[in-house]
Structure formats: C-alpha cells, structure tokens
Design a protein around this motif. Sequence first.
Motif, PDB file in Angstrom:
ATOM      1  N   LEU A   4       0.825  -1.196   0.000  1.00  0.00           N
ATOM      2  CA  LEU A   4       0.000   0.000   0.000  1.00  0.00           C
ATOM      3  C   LEU A   4       0.857   1.244   0.000  1.00  0.00           C
ATOM      4  O   LEU A   4       1.896   1.304   0.629  1.00  0.00           O
ATOM      5  CB  LEU A   4      -0.887   0.022   1.248  1.00  0.00           C
ATOM      6  N   ASN A   5       0.439   2.260  -0.713  1.00  0.00           N
ATOM      7  CA  ASN A   5       1.018   3.587  -0.596  1.00  0.00           C
ATOM      8  C   ASN A   5      -0.069   4.630  -0.449  1.00  0.00           C
ATOM      9  O   ASN A   5       0.141   5.668   0.149  1.00  0.00           O
ATOM     10  CB  ASN A   5       1.891   3.929  -1.808  1.00  0.00           C
ATOM     11  N   LYS A   6      -1.250   4.356  -1.019  1.00  0.00           N
ATOM     12  CA  LYS A   6      -2.383   5.263  -0.933  1.00  0.00           C
ATOM     13  C   LYS A   6      -3.553   4.557  -0.266  1.00  0.00           C
ATOM     14  O   LYS A   6      -3.814   3.376  -0.515  1.00  0.00           O
ATOM     15  CB  LYS A   6      -2.810   5.727  -2.329  1.00  0.00           C
ATOM     16  N   ASP A 230      -1.446   9.421   1.965  1.00  0.00           N
ATOM     17  CA  ASP A 230      -0.263   8.579   1.864  1.00  0.00           C
ATOM     18  C   ASP A 230      -0.193   7.669   3.084  1.00  0.00           C
ATOM     19  O   ASP A 230      -0.378   8.128   4.220  1.00  0.00           O
ATOM     20  CB  ASP A 230       1.011   9.419   1.809  1.00  0.00           C
ATOM     21  N   LEU A 231       0.075   6.398   2.856  1.00  0.00           N
ATOM     22  CA  LEU A 231       0.391   5.483   3.936  1.00  0.00           C
ATOM     23  C   LEU A 231       1.910   5.411   4.019  1.00  0.00           C
ATOM     24  O   LEU A 231       2.578   4.978   3.076  1.00  0.00           O
ATOM     25  CB  LEU A 231      -0.192   4.102   3.675  1.00  0.00           C
ATOM     26  N   ILE A 232       2.462   5.865   5.133  1.00  0.00           N
ATOM     27  CA  ILE A 232       3.917   5.894   5.278  1.00  0.00           C
ATOM     28  C   ILE A 232       4.369   4.512   5.715  1.00  0.00           C
ATOM     29  O   ILE A 232       4.331   4.150   6.892  1.00  0.00           O
ATOM     30  CB  ILE A 232       4.348   6.970   6.303  1.00  0.00           C
ATOM     31  N   SER A 428      -1.145  12.314   5.920  1.00  0.00           N
ATOM     32  CA  SER A 428      -0.498  11.002   5.862  1.00  0.00           C
ATOM     33  C   SER A 428      -0.667  10.307   7.203  1.00  0.00           C
ATOM     34  O   SER A 428      -0.848  10.948   8.238  1.00  0.00           O
ATOM     35  CB  SER A 428       1.001  11.146   5.543  1.00  0.00           C
ATOM     36  N   VAL A 429      -0.569   8.975   7.175  1.00  0.00           N
ATOM     37  CA  VAL A 429      -0.648   8.193   8.403  1.00  0.00           C
ATOM     38  C   VAL A 429       0.533   7.228   8.431  1.00  0.00           C
ATOM     39  O   VAL A 429       0.919   6.661   7.410  1.00  0.00           O
ATOM     40  CB  VAL A 429      -1.992   7.434   8.508  1.00  0.00           C
ATOM     41  N   ALA A 465       7.432  12.474   8.581  1.00  0.00           N
ATOM     42  CA  ALA A 465       6.899  11.158   8.234  1.00  0.00           C
ATOM     43  C   ALA A 465       7.961  10.067   8.394  1.00  0.00           C
ATOM     44  O   ALA A 465       7.708   9.017   8.991  1.00  0.00           O
ATOM     45  CB  ALA A 465       6.365  11.174   6.810  1.00  0.00           C
ATOM     46  N   ILE A 466       9.151  10.310   7.848  1.00  0.00           N
ATOM     47  CA  ILE A 466      10.210   9.300   7.904  1.00  0.00           C
ATOM     48  C   ILE A 466      10.673   9.087   9.340  1.00  0.00           C
ATOM     49  O   ILE A 466      10.880   7.946   9.785  1.00  0.00           O
ATOM     50  CB  ILE A 466      11.371   9.692   6.985  1.00  0.00           C
TER      51      ILE A 466
END
Length: 503
Positions: A4-6, A230-232, A428-429, A465-466
Amino acid sequence: MKTLNKIYPSEVIQSADRYAMDHLGIPSEILMENAGIACSDMAASMSAVGDDVAVLAGTGSNGGDGFVVARHLARMGRRVSVFLAGYESRLSDAASANYSILTKLHIPCVKTEDLSDPELADSVGRASLVVDALLGTGAKGAPRGEVLRAVRSSRKARQILAIDGPSGVDLSDGTVLGEAIKADVTVTMIAGKIGHFVSPGRLYSGDLVIAHIGVDGDVIVRDDEGLSMDLIDRLWVEERYPSTHLDAHKGSRGGVLIVAGSLRYPGAAALASMGALRGGAGLCVLAAPEIVRPYISSIPEVIFEPMNSSDELSVILDRWRERCSVAVVGPGLDRNGLSEEIFSCFWEYGGYKTVVDGDGLFFLASRKDRRENLLITPHEGEAARLLDCTPSDVAYRRLSVVTELGKKYGLCLLKGYGTLISDGRRRSVISSGNQALSIPGSGDVLSGLVGAMWARGLSSMEAGAIASWIHGVSGENLSEKSVDGLRASEIADEIPSVMGEVL
C-alpha cells in the motif's frame, strides 16, 4: 497482501465499484461473487472442517458478500448459520439472489428479530468464527436497531473476520460514533480505506488483507479530487530516505540546535539530543540550564551551551545560526516564568526551521501566527490544549484534528497509535508503531529524530513522516522481547539499525 502507498475514503472506493460496473460492464453479481470468494478463502484459513461459523449480515451489498461467504464455507465443510439483521424486502437485487440460493441449499438463515438478546448472543457465541457482513464501505453513523443487536451479540466471539471494515467504524475517517465490532482480520476490497489506518478505527480493524474483485484496483480507482492519504510504510520511506554519500562530512549531515531541559525535566534534553545524533545529524548543540549538564555526560558528542536566561539564548541562537538549520524547542522545558521567557525569546528571534514539542507546545497555544517552517509534535493532550477541547475529543476525531492544527500552525504531527501528519491540506498516516512507544521520553527522542531528518535536507513533511516511521519500527523491534520495561534511550539506540535496513 498488496503493498500500500495510498489509502482512500469510502466515496472513492464506491466510485470504483460503479466504474467497474458502468464502464467495464462487470455485473454487480460477479463483483459480489469475487468479493465473497476472497473473504471465504480467508475465513476457511481461520476455521476447520466441522467448525460452526456465524455470518452476521445486513441488507446491503456487504450482507450480499456475507451470503456468498456462507455458501462457499458450507461447501468447504463448515457448519454455517446466517443471522440477517433486517428485512428480506430491503435486500438489493444481487444480495437477494444470493440469499435465495442459501435458502434453497437449506443453509440456516435466521432473522435477528426472531431471537431474544440472550438467544442471539448464545447462538453467535458458540461459533468458532464470526463473519461481520453487517455494514459496508459507505455506512455512516452509529449502528442501530437490529444491526446494533447483532454487533452486541459478537462481544464474546472467539475470532471475527470483517468484510470491508468492522461494522460501526466510519471508513472515511476512522471515527467510531457508537458501538463497533472489533475484528481480528479485515478483508477489504480494491484498496485500503482511511478508517482502517486512522485511530480509533485502526484499533478495530485487526490485520488487514486487500482483495481484488476481478479487476486490479489501479484500473478502477479514480481520485481526481485528491482525497487519498499517503500510507507511510517501508516502501514510501525507502523511496525518500536521505542517502549519505561516500564523501560526506559532519557539515553535510546538517546541524540541530536543541533548546530543552530544566531542573524538573533534565533527562528530556538528553533524550532529544540522542534522537538527533542517532538520526544522523552531523552536529547537535544543546542549549539548556546548567543543571542539565551532568545528564549529558554520557553523550560526549553533544555540544553543551549553558542557558540560564533569554539573553544567553539570544547569544546562542546567533552563534549557531549558520551551522544549525533546524531547532527543536520545548522538550522538558517546564512551564515556569523562565521557560516562558526563553520560549518567547526563541519565537521572536525566528531564523530556524523549528520543531516544537513538549512544554514548547504549552506556550505555543497563546501564539496565533502560522509559520511555514514550523513542525509541531503534540500528543492528544497537547493537541487538546492547542484547540481548546478535551483529549477525548481529539482521540475521537484524530484526522480532523491533525488537519485543523496543520492549517493553524503550519505542519502537525499528531502522535499516537497511527501517528498522523498534515499541513492542513495533505494528510499522511504512519504504518508503524505500537504500545512499546508509550513510555516516558519516547516523544523527546522523536523530536530530536525529526530535527535530524529535517536538517539532512528533507522537506518538513518528509522529515516528520520518515522520522515517525523509523521511531515506530524501533519500538516494534524492541517489543519482540516485551512491550513493557523498555526505556526511551533504548528506542534511540535502535534507530541506526532501522535506518540500516532502509538503505
């Protein structure tokens, strides 16, 4: 399981269903059959031949999927009973057709209204597996009527498989308005939904499996209005992680200035410094009261600047402005008169990309100006103060809160299970993290780590996010031994190992 990314709100996935039917010409009955087969395969893996399986079904398409699951599980040797929460007359055409097949196959189908609460709970409780097919992707509001009774009947279930999402969870934002089913596994069609990953919905979804409905999701999903998040995850991080070149030096790694610590909370300054150094910063300067100095004696890489007044802070800010592009202000700063003076001095000075954490957020609440180079890292209690509401309000509507705070202040990283980050527009999550992170000082480590990533050349959104993802994986790795008894310094020490896996 699909990478998954979205992730998407319900309306985007509902549109994908319609696109498959209207533009590709796939009949709804085929889509329902494909969804049901995918769910029945997972249900079969969670049960054995001869097991009792209870299917709780609503009157919409989700119930129709449940009828298909019931038919296939019966074929695979399970003793299936269907409990219909509603009237047959309200079934959609495709669902009604599948319900009719069940009756012709003599698979037990019972209307929940014909059972008392104890009878319904007893019937469902005897099953080795309960399949939740009550409410579908587009359901809004709290369960009520017969659906609510069915939800309550699952309280003592041994294990639950939810179709698309746990009933009672709003899959567009993760809110839970009333009672909801808590699934062990969720099989969802086409793509992940926002409510699967945003708390409190995340707490109800269990392990997530993405299934197709006969056509790849990329073909039918249209997100023209940019409603996705965005799924981080690891892939997202790997694509953006800042590389360290062979000719790197400490100056090219970036510098972080940390304004933190107090007589009451000296350790917070040390932990934030550890987060920055373990995150790869080439320079870490700590501006703190003299009382903090002994607490960083074991971290010789930190440059200590004694700061006992706002005048001293002004000198420090001038001295390191060229070498430190990012400042982290607030961890353990306390909430006394000197702390307020120091925060005010820093705020008026400007000139640094700024991460505000801890007690810095206490003083930020009285500031109204939005800043582009500002990243705030509140937990739910701190977020509540910033929005003048209660922590329970924040916990209930985390997605709207992080969006509101992003609009108000610049960029918000809302900590918690399913950490969120938003600038008021993009959202984002974070996929990583667990209860191992809920220990004193964990957030201090994260603030320093965010500062390091930002100083290394990433955008503020990427840095937050990172750093959050790395922080979360560090906690997950340590929790393989135990989620209890960990120390924040151990989380900091785990960070390089996680970063090494990403490279």
